[in-house]
Structures are given as structure tokens and as C-alpha cells.
Design a protein around this motif. Structure first.
Motif, PDB file in Angstrom:
ATOM      1  N   ARG A  46      12.175  -4.347  -2.686  1.00  0.00           N
ATOM      2  CA  ARG A  46      12.348  -3.666  -1.395  1.00  0.00           C
ATOM      3  C   ARG A  46      11.615  -4.395  -0.273  1.00  0.00           C
ATOM      4  N   ARG A  87      10.373   3.536  11.771  1.00  0.00           N
ATOM      5  CA  ARG A  87      10.489   2.979  10.415  1.00  0.00           C
ATOM      6  C   ARG A  87       9.136   2.581   9.868  1.00  0.00           C
ATOM      7  N   VAL A  95       0.845  -1.202   0.000  1.00  0.00           N
ATOM      8  CA  VAL A  95       0.000   0.000   0.000  1.00  0.00           C
ATOM      9  C   VAL A  95       0.878   1.249   0.000  1.00  0.00           C
ATOM     10  N   ALA A  96       1.994   1.184   0.735  1.00  0.00           N
ATOM     11  CA  ALA A  96       2.894   2.335   0.782  1.00  0.00           C
ATOM     12  C   ALA A  96       3.578   2.553  -0.566  1.00  0.00           C
ATOM     13  N   GLY A  97       3.516   1.567  -1.440  1.00  0.00           N
ATOM     14  CA  GLY A  97       4.098   1.735  -2.771  1.00  0.00           C
ATOM     15  C   GLY A  97       5.446   1.069  -2.933  1.00  0.00           C
ATOM     16  N   LYS A  98       5.774   0.133  -2.038  1.00  0.00           N
ATOM     17  CA  LYS A  98       7.068  -0.532  -2.176  1.00  0.00           C
ATOM     18  C   LYS A  98       6.973  -1.704  -3.137  1.00  0.00           C
ATOM     19  N   GLU A 151       7.118   4.396   6.574  1.00  0.00           N
ATOM     20  CA  GLU A 151       7.200   3.561   5.374  1.00  0.00           C
ATOM     21  C   GLU A 151       6.613   4.195   4.109  1.00  0.00           C
ATOM     22  N   PRO A 152       5.425   4.802   4.185  1.00  0.00           N
ATOM     23  CA  PRO A 152       4.906   5.427   2.961  1.00  0.00           C
ATOM     24  C   PRO A 152       5.808   6.544   2.436  1.00  0.00           C
ATOM     25  N   ARG A 197       2.538   4.491  -7.880  1.00  0.00           N
ATOM     26  CA  ARG A 197       3.331   4.618  -6.657  1.00  0.00           C
ATOM     27  C   ARG A 197       3.219   6.031  -6.103  1.00  0.00           C
ATOM     28  N   ARG A 246      -0.253   6.781  -4.637  1.00  0.00           N
ATOM     29  CA  ARG A 246      -0.571   6.112  -3.372  1.00  0.00           C
ATOM     30  C   ARG A 246      -0.501   7.040  -2.168  1.00  0.00           C
ATOM     31  N   THR A 293       9.302   6.596   2.906  1.00  0.00           N
ATOM     32  CA  THR A 293      10.534   6.001   2.378  1.00  0.00           C
ATOM     33  C   THR A 293      10.299   5.260   1.073  1.00  0.00           C
ATOM     34  N   ALA A 294       9.048   4.916   0.809  1.00  0.00           N
ATOM     35  CA  ALA A 294       8.764   4.226  -0.447  1.00  0.00           C
ATOM     36  C   ALA A 294       9.178   5.079  -1.646  1.00  0.00           C
TER      37      ALA A 294
END
Lengths: 306, 347
Positions: free
Chosen positions: A209, B127, A202-205, B131-132, B102, B105, B134-135
């Protein structure tokens, strides 16, 4: 331990007070250390493993006698002040041979497990991340390697590339790959099914990663435990290959070769076979106990009270 | 298709519709049971359409297996639908490139059901929450920590919690962390899949209040997936009742609670456990779990519906307008509406 908290007394909207969960500094580092010290098989395994490792390290700077020195005048000596465990059929000092043999075993073990771990874990992570036909292909190749008897592949490799330490390392290493592949794929799949992976998506990773940041750290303990146990198996396999003459070649000392040499003299000096046997048993037992201990210590059910 | 082309232009002008889901169909192929038969398929979503204006919240209710979570995942663009579209701010999420998606999001985030499973046990709160950010890999560490600390404060946690691990928190606190993670990109839409069902009742209230406060403060919109009507009623301006992948009734909470027009909604309302002292215990009728496989005709609910007749079994009911902003897909909607309200007994 955690008694009933007086939840009713606190107002509903206030953030729950700090006391809800006792906070520990850092990551409960002290707790793990204390449990490690109290864990019997971990401690015994650790001591035995350290013994073998220090023997190997010691052999690089000092041995009682030069390990390669042949002294036919003093062959098959019984233990004495000069030769603590006696000498072998070529008059070499047994203690020195055992020390250098430890080095051989550990070298082979580290490199072979390294090959297996690196290749197996990478392929397993790819299989879990990619799914579909890539996973199928990787796993079936793993099955193929796994189904092939390790000894047979070692003999084949020796026939093609010539017997020697490199050959035995390669044979043991290749045999380790599918073991690490399977355990990595299985545990990585379990992590991929967790909600925090979904949260990362969801965060786009991306898959890479997520694999590096979430999957690998969460299966690392499993891999470490498995590597410890595979290390023991690798040492055993190296000894077996050397005993059969497919592994380490003379004059380089190795526990397996020492067993082979002792075999023909079993009735004249049976102790010659006991020493390398004990060394192998010590290393294998130590690593296995260490692996068991690590598994207990890493077990999330014990280390993280929910 | 044409919308994607002029999406940048459409974005500039004020766009009242935040989320537009049209005719969403999600079909899963099950493992083949028989070598000589086609693999069985399940229709998890069968033509779902909803619209949501900015600042409003939509509740999606239904029993397990009704397609609620599939709906959430498809809206979150975690799964590609078989057909239909999900448009956020006029952009079709499933037609964006990986890179565009991406970046998009940032505007829609998700809160998950299980506060224990949705936080990586091996990462610190700092962390996890970051996360959203650092993505995209664009925020420097100091700024990142500041933003995490700020958002933790917004959800009622302390900045000192940054370097702790999830296992040091209680369930309610963990859900706050998960909400902080969803908030950090300042999204316009948060999809919450059963955000409180894993929590104690008292903690549920705290988390729901928090969600409400955040909505007031930031003008967020929620899509709240739940099986609990009370939770949805508390937070949502509109409720969609979903059954076997179809929206059977949709409307404002008061319409649904007082004048429900679909027998399934009524069954859900009746299923809410009520404490009525002195009343004899009554066993509920066993629910037949109908299959979502295709090939059936007529209303999907007909098999369970006490009002079903021949028409129900042959003709699929379409959604009809029962009142302002109130729609129901039932041939007998008027009959159901005329029944005494269940909601009166509820309160």
C-alpha cells in the motif's frame, strides 16, 4: 513576493491566520498551465509531437494515395500537384508512406515503451520495497540486460523469431526495461527514505500500500518524463532496425525502410532519403523537447514554493 | 513470553503502566570495512529501561547519535530490537503478529521532526490525516471526513483546509496537521521525535501549548524526544538523559535541573546558550564524540568526563537511586549533586 509577515502582532496561541500562505483553488492548476504555455521547448516539443501523432491518426482514415499501391508507370516522380512529395522507386506516394510510417513508428514506440515502463517500473518498485537479496537479484539482472548491446539482442531475436515488427518491438521493449528499472529503483529509494513513508508505516500500512499510495504517485512525474525521452529513442531504434532489415518488413511502410530503399538511389533522387530523415528527426526532436519541458514543469523546486 | 499468552486477560483489569520498556538493546551491523575482519557493530541502544504511567509524559534528551531516535523507532515498533521488550498496555509489541500489531497501532502514534518531510506532498490534508484510519480500511468516506474535520478543529485548523495540499501551509500549520494525524485514532501514547525543533521559536511555543492542551483534554501520554531541555521540561513529568545508548540519569525535571547527578546532564545544562549581557564570550570545550562500538570497558562517558578516575574507566556504573524517582548511573553522583546548580543561572 512574500513580504515580512507581522508575526509579532498576533497572539501566540491563536491559530495562525489564513493569510500566512496564499491559498489557491485546487492544486495550482492554472499556474502549471500558464507556465506550460510560456515554456518554449515544451510548446515546440508538444507541437512537433502532436504533428507526428496526428499524422499517424490521419493515416488510419485518409492518405492521399493508397500507401501500398505500386504504380511503376509513375516511379521516382518529382514533387507535383498529384504527388506532393513525389513517388518512390515503386511509384508509391511519399506523403502516404510518411503518414503510414508515422503510424508504424508510434505503434512500435508505444508498445515498446509500454513494455519497458510496465516491467521496469514494477520491478524497480519491488526492488525498492523489498531490499535485500531480491533487490540485488533484480538489479543484477537489469545490469545484465543493460550490458547486452541492444542491436545485438535484436539481431539475435530476429535470428530466432524471424525479422519483423513484433521482433523489433520485443527487442526495443526489453532494452527499455533496465533503463526504467534503474530510474524507478533510484527515485523510489529516495521516497522510501522520506518521513511520510515512516508515518504511513506508523499508521500500519504495508509495503504494497505504501508503494501504491505514496511511492508511485511521487515518482510518476519522473517516469512520465523518462517515458517521453525513451519514446524518442524507441522511434530511433525502430528506424535503425528497419533500415537494417530487422524491423518492419515490406510492404508495410516505415521510416527506416524508406531510408533503406532510398539509400541505393541516393545519387539519382537524394530527396527520397531526406523526407523520412526529416520525419524521424521531427519525431525525436519533438519528444525530446517535450520531455525536457515536462521535466521543468514537474520540477518540485519550481512548482511548489516552500 | 508468558505475558503475551495472558495479555487479553491483563488488558481487562486496570493497568497503570502504559509503557514498559525493559532492557532494550539495538545493535546495528555496519558495512564491512575489511574482508578479513568481522563487520563493525554499533550499539545504538544498550540496555534502556523506562516505565510510563498513563497520562504522564516522558522526555528523552541527549545529543545527536545518543540513540534517541532509535529509541523512538523501536518503541514505535518500526524496528525490531536486538533484545529487550517494549510493552504497551501489557502487550509486547515486538511479539505481536503483523495483523495484531497493525490493530494495536491505534493506541500509539508518532509525530515526526520535519513537518515538510512527514506529509506526502501529493496527498490532500484529508487523506494525510485519515491515513491511520484507512490503514484498516473500515471507515466510510463521509464518516472519515467528519472525523478528520473534527480532529483538525482540535489542533486549531479549519475544516475548510481538508482539500488543500501540504505546500499551502506554513511549518507550524503542517506540524498541526501531523499532530492531527497522530490524534485521529485517539491513541493513548504519542511518540514525538523532536516535534518542534524544525520550527521557529514563536511557532514552537504554539505547538507545545497545543500538545499540552491535548494532553489535558484527552489524558494522552507523550514520549518526547528532544535535544532541547527547555522543551522537555515544559511538557514532561519525567526526563531520561540518554548517552551512547544508555540512560545515564532519570528523574523529574526539577531534580534534573536543580540537583543533576550525572556530569553529562550537567554538561547538557551548561550547553544551553544563555544571554548574559556584559559577560565575556567563552568558547566551549570541544566535545569528543565517543564511539558506540563495543569493546570499551567502564563508564561510557569516562572519555569526556572531567571527574573520571580509574574506577570509572574499569567499572560500568549502575543506576543508583539518588532521591525519590531520581536515578543516576555515575560513581561520583554525590559529588556532582553537591556542585552549585546550573539551573539557577538559567532562569
Amino acid at each position: 513576493m512574500n513580504g515580512v509577515q507581522p508575526t509579532a502582532a498576533m497572539p501566540f496561541d491563536a491559530p495562525p491566520p489564513e493569510a500566512a500562505v496564499p491559498s489557491k483553488p485546487g492544486r495550482s492548476g492554472r499556474g502549471v498551465l500558464q507556465r506550460a504555455l510560456r515554456h518554449r521547448s515544451f510548446m515546440i516539443g508538444g507541437v512537433l509531437t502532436l504533428l507526428v501523432i496526428s499524422a499517424a491518426l490521419l493515416s488510419t482514415i485518409w492518405t492521399p494515395w493508397p500507401a501500398y499501391e505500386i504504380d511503376l508507370a509513375h516511379k521516382l516522380n518529382p514533387p507535383s500537384a498529384m504527388h506532393w512529395l513525389g513517388t518512390d522507386v515503386l511509384g508509391r506516394d511519399i506523403v502516404s508512406l510518411l503518414l503510414v510510417g508515422a503510424r508504424t513508428s508510434i505503434l512500435v514506440g508505444v508498445i515498446a515503451v509500454g513494455i519497458g515502463l510496465l516491467a521496469g517500473a514494477s520491478l524497480g518498485l519491488i526492488a525498492a520495497a523489498r531490499k535485500g537479496w531480491i533487490e540485488e537479484l533484480i538489479m543484477r539482472l537489469g545490469d545484465f540486460t543493460f550490458a547486452f548491446p541492444a542491436l545485438l539482442s535484436a539481431i539475435m531475436l530476429a535470428a530466432v523469431a524471424g525479422a519483423g515488427m513484433v521482433t523489433s518491438i520485443a527487442a526495443i521493449g526489453i532494452f527499455q526495461i533496465p533503463i526504467f528499472l534503474r530510474i524507478t529503483r533510484g527515485s523510489a529509494n529516495a521516497i522510501w527514505a522520506r518521513e511520510f513513508v515512516l508515518a504511513a508505516r506508523v499508521a500500519g500500512k504495508g509495503k504494497f500500500r505504501i508503494t501504491i499510495e505514496h511511492v508511485l504517485p511521487n515518482i510518476l512525474s519522473i517516469l512520465i518524463v523518462q517515458a517521453t525521452i525513451q519514446f524518442a529513442l524507441a522511434i530511433l531504434a525502430e528506424a535503425a532496425l528497419s533500415y537494417l532489415g530487422l524491423g518492419t518488413q515490406p510492404p508495410q511502410p516505415s521510416w527506416g525502410r524508406m531510408l533503406n530503399d532510398a539509400q541505393s538511389l541516393l545519387f539519382q533522387s537524394p530527396l527520397l532519403a531526406v523526407y523520412p530523415g526529416l520525419a524521424i528527426a521531427t519525431a525525436v526532436l519533438g519528444l525530446n523537447l517535450l520531455g525536457d519541458g515536462l521535466r521543468d514543469l514537474f520540477d518540485p523546486r519550481l512548482s511548489r514554493e516552500r | 513470553m508468558s505475558q503475551t499468552a495472558n495479555a487479553p486477560a491483563a488488558r481487562a483489569e486496570p493497568e497503570p503502566l502504559l509503557l514498559e520498556v525493559s532492557d532494550l538493546v539495538q545493535r546495528y551491523t555496519l558495512p564491512r570495512e575489511n574482508l578479513f575482519q568481522p563487520a563493525p557493530q554499533v550499539l545504538a541502544l544498550n540496555g534502556v529501561s523506562v516505565q510510563l504511567t498513563a497520562g504522564k509524559s516522558l522526555g528523552v534528551v541527549g545529543e545527536s547519535g545518543s540513540g534517541k531516535s532509535t529509541f523512538a523507532r523501536t518503541v514505535m515498533a518500526l524496528e525490531t530490537p536486538t533484545s529487550g521488550s517494549v510493552k504497551l498496555l501489557g502487550r509486547d509489541l515486538h511479539r505481536l503478529s503483523i495483523d495484531e500489531l497493525r490493530r494495536a497501532r491505534c493506541d500509539f502514534q508518532m509525530v515526526f521532526q520535519d513537518p515538510y518531510g512527514s506529509l506526502d506532498p501529493r496527498q490532500t490534508v484529508a487523506r494525510i490525516v485519515a491515513e491511520p484510519l484507512t490503514a484498516f480500511g473500515r471507515v466510510d468516506r463521509a464518516e472519515q471526513r467528519d472525523r478528520v474535520a473534527a480532529v483538525l478543529k482540535q489542533v486549531g485548523l479549519r475544516g475548510a483546509d481538508l482539500d488543500k495540499y501540504p505546500h499551502e501551509f506554513s511549518g507550524g500549520q503542517r506540524q498541526r496537521i501531523a499532530i492531527a494525524r497522530a490524534l485521529i485514532t485517539q491513541p493513548k501514547l504519542i511518540v514525538a521525535d523532536e516535534p518542534v525543533s524544525a520550527l521557529d521559536v514563536s511557532v514552537q511555543a504554539q505547538v507545545l501549548n497545543l500538545l499540552q492542551d491535548l494532553q489535558d483534554e484527552f489524558g494522552l501520554s507523550y514520549v518526547l524526544i528532544s535535544h532541547d531541555l527547555a522543551v522537555v521540561e515544559y511538557l514532561c513529568d519525567e526526563i531520561a538523559v540518554i548517552y551512547l545508548g544508555r540512560i545515564v540519569e532519570q528523574g523529574r525535571p526539577e531534580d534534573l535541573f536543580n540537583r543533576c547527578a550525572h556530569p553529562y546532564t550537567r554538561a547538557l545544562l551548561e550547553a544551553v546558550p544563555q544571554a548574559r549581557p556584559g559577560r565575556e564570550r567563552q568558547r566551549r570545550g570541544t566535545q569528543v564524540i565517543a564511539s558506540q562500538s563495543r569493546g570499551s570497558t567502564g563508564c561510557v562517558y569516562a572519555g569526556r568526563c572531567p571527574y573520571a578516575d580509574a574506577q570509572c574507566r574499569s567499572v560500568v556504573p549502575v543506576a543508583r537511586k539518588m532521591g525519590p524517582d531520581h536515578y543516576a548511573a555515575c560513581h561520583h553522583a554525590e559529588t556532582i549533586m553537591a556542585l552549585p546548580a546550573v539551573a539557577d543561572e538559567l532562569r
